[in-house]
Structure formats: C-alpha cells, structure tokens
Design an enzyme around this catalytic site. Structure first.
Site, mmCIF file in Angstrom:
data_model
loop_
_atom_site.group_PDB
_atom_site.id
_atom_site.type_symbol
_atom_site.label_atom_id
_atom_site.label_comp_id
_atom_site.label_asym_id
_atom_site.label_seq_id
_atom_site.Cartn_x
_atom_site.Cartn_y
_atom_site.Cartn_z
ATOM 1 C CE LYS A 1 -3.735 0.189 2.483
ATOM 2 N NZ LYS A 1 -4.617 0.142 3.674
ATOM 3 C CG ASP A 2 3.575 4.467 1.386
ATOM 4 O OD1 ASP A 2 3.405 5.131 0.339
ATOM 5 O OD2 ASP A 2 4.101 4.937 2.408
ATOM 6 C CB ILE A 3 5.287 0.156 -3.605
ATOM 7 C CG1 ILE A 3 4.948 -1.171 -2.918
ATOM 8 C CG2 ILE A 3 6.522 -0.004 -4.491
ATOM 9 C CD1 ILE A 3 4.579 -2.278 -3.881
ATOM 10 C CG ASN B 1 8.293 3.299 2.122
ATOM 11 O OD1 ASN B 1 8.947 3.892 2.979
ATOM 12 N ND2 ASN B 1 6.992 3.480 1.973
ATOM 13 C CB THR C 1 3.370 8.441 -1.600
ATOM 14 O OG1 THR C 1 3.751 8.087 -0.259
ATOM 15 C CG2 THR C 1 4.318 9.506 -2.131
#
Length: 227
Positions: free
Chosen positions: A152-154, A158, A193
């Site tokens: 959910k936040d690649i 990260n 993001t």
C-alpha cells in the site's frame, strides 16, 4: 542489560535495559523514528524502529496497528528481498522493532537522487544494482501478494539497497487479508503517496493488489530514467 535473541518479543520496564547503543538516525516519520543501533553484547548492528508514545484517544487501535505491522513482517521476513524482523519489545506505551539489515547504500530514492545530482556517468556497480532491481522488486512483490498482503505504499524511499540487492521496507499501513483472502478495499485510503499511488486510490475507488503493481511500475519508470 537484557540479551535480545532473534524472534524475541520482550516486555520490559525500562528501555535502558536493552543492550542497544545509538549510532545514528536513519529516518523520522509521523509515528516514530528509525535509528541505527549496535548490540553491545554481540556487536551486531541493527535498525531500531521506535514508535512514539501514543497520547491519543484510542491507544488500543494504535497498538493494534503496531501489532499488525509486526505480524506482517514475521510472515514476510523469510524472503531475502524483504526487511527481516529480528525482535520486538514493549515498554509501557512505547513499542520497538529490531530490524535487519541496515542498508549500506540507504534507500532507493536517495540513491537515485544522488546519481542525478552528480551528473556523472553511471558506474558499473550502479548499473548492476539498478538493472538487478527489476527482478528483485518483482520477486519480492509476488511473494508479498502470495501471502495475501498489500504493501500500500511502494515508493523509492520505502525500498532499501544493501550489498547490491534491493529490499522492501516500511509495512506500517500494509493490509493483511489472510483471514478473508480478499484484498479489495473501498473508501478513502488512510495514507498514500500521490506521486506513486494508482488512480483508483486517489479517486477513492475500490482497489486491490493491482494498485501495488501500479506503484511498482512508477518506481520502475524512475529507475529507467536514470539508466
């Protein structure tokens, strides 16, 4: 000092009893910080993710969120392209995760920016790392999804680079759908993001594992732009 062994889940009275010596900061987020620490007993170096003391109205929900990340990392840690959870601890309302490895080249976002800022031709080592990244990231995401988990936040920040290999990190908002085997969600995303999120997330439409694939595609484009 209390020795910390791999797989440990400690409940302690004072964080001073942990065998970790602060070396430096690795990052600061909205819920806490990540530090480089050395185990003074074994000499090993780790990343320590510390969740700030929660003072909000729903400590149970906050604690559940921390536990969710811990459980996800325990399931994913066997994969060599995913950060490994070494141990955890709690001290009152403070929580901590001990992670390995500490990336010797930092995160992919900073790595790409440093290359662009230098305006130099890519070295052979940089070419190898970035070319290898496509396979590493694809393999890692396939494993994550096989475990019915969405990251959910690649995004590049990260993703870590260590000894020439690529590692996914920061599963703070990841979704574990192992109980239902359904990874589709609806409504407003709790966090994302915008630069790397899929259109359905920004538009508050239903989304699933394909949203992770879209984000990974955005990362691939940024790598290709440097290559």
């Amino acid at each position: 000092l209390i020795p910390v062994h791999e797989g440990g889940d400690l409940e302690i009275l004072r964080t001073e009893d942990l065998p970790y010596k602060y070396i430096g900061s690795l990052g600061i987020g909205s819920n806490g910080c990540v530090e480089m620490v050395e185990d003074v007993i074994t000499g090993r170096v780790f990343a320590q993710k510390i969740f700030r003391r929660y003072r909000g109205p729903n400590p149970a929900k906050f604690k559940q969120g921390v536990r969710n990340e811990i459980n996800i990392l325990r399931r994913l840690s066997p994969h060599h392209h995913i950060i490994r959870l070494f141990a955890t601890y709690s001290c009152g309302r403070d929580f901590g995760m001990i992670l390995t490895p500490v990336a010797d080249c930092g995160d992919l976002g900073s790595y790409l920016q440093a290359i662009l800022d230098s305006r130099n031709q890519l070295s052979t080592e940089q070419q190898v790392i970035l070319t290898r990244a496509f396979g590493c990231l694809t393999s890692g995401l396939a494993f994550i999804h096989k475990q019915t988990i969405r990251h959910k936040d690649i995004k590049p920040h990260n993703i870590l680079i260590h000894q020439g290999y690529i590692i996914y990190t920061d599963f703070g908002i990841a979704l574990d759908a192992s109980q239902s085997d359904i990874t589709t969600t609806t409504g407003t995303a709790e966090a994302f993001t915008r630069r790397y999120c899929a259109p359905e997330i920004a538009k508050k439409h239903s989304r699933n594992r394909k949203s992770d694939v879209f984000s990974l595609g955005c990362v691939f484009i940024e790598i290709l732009a440097v290559l």
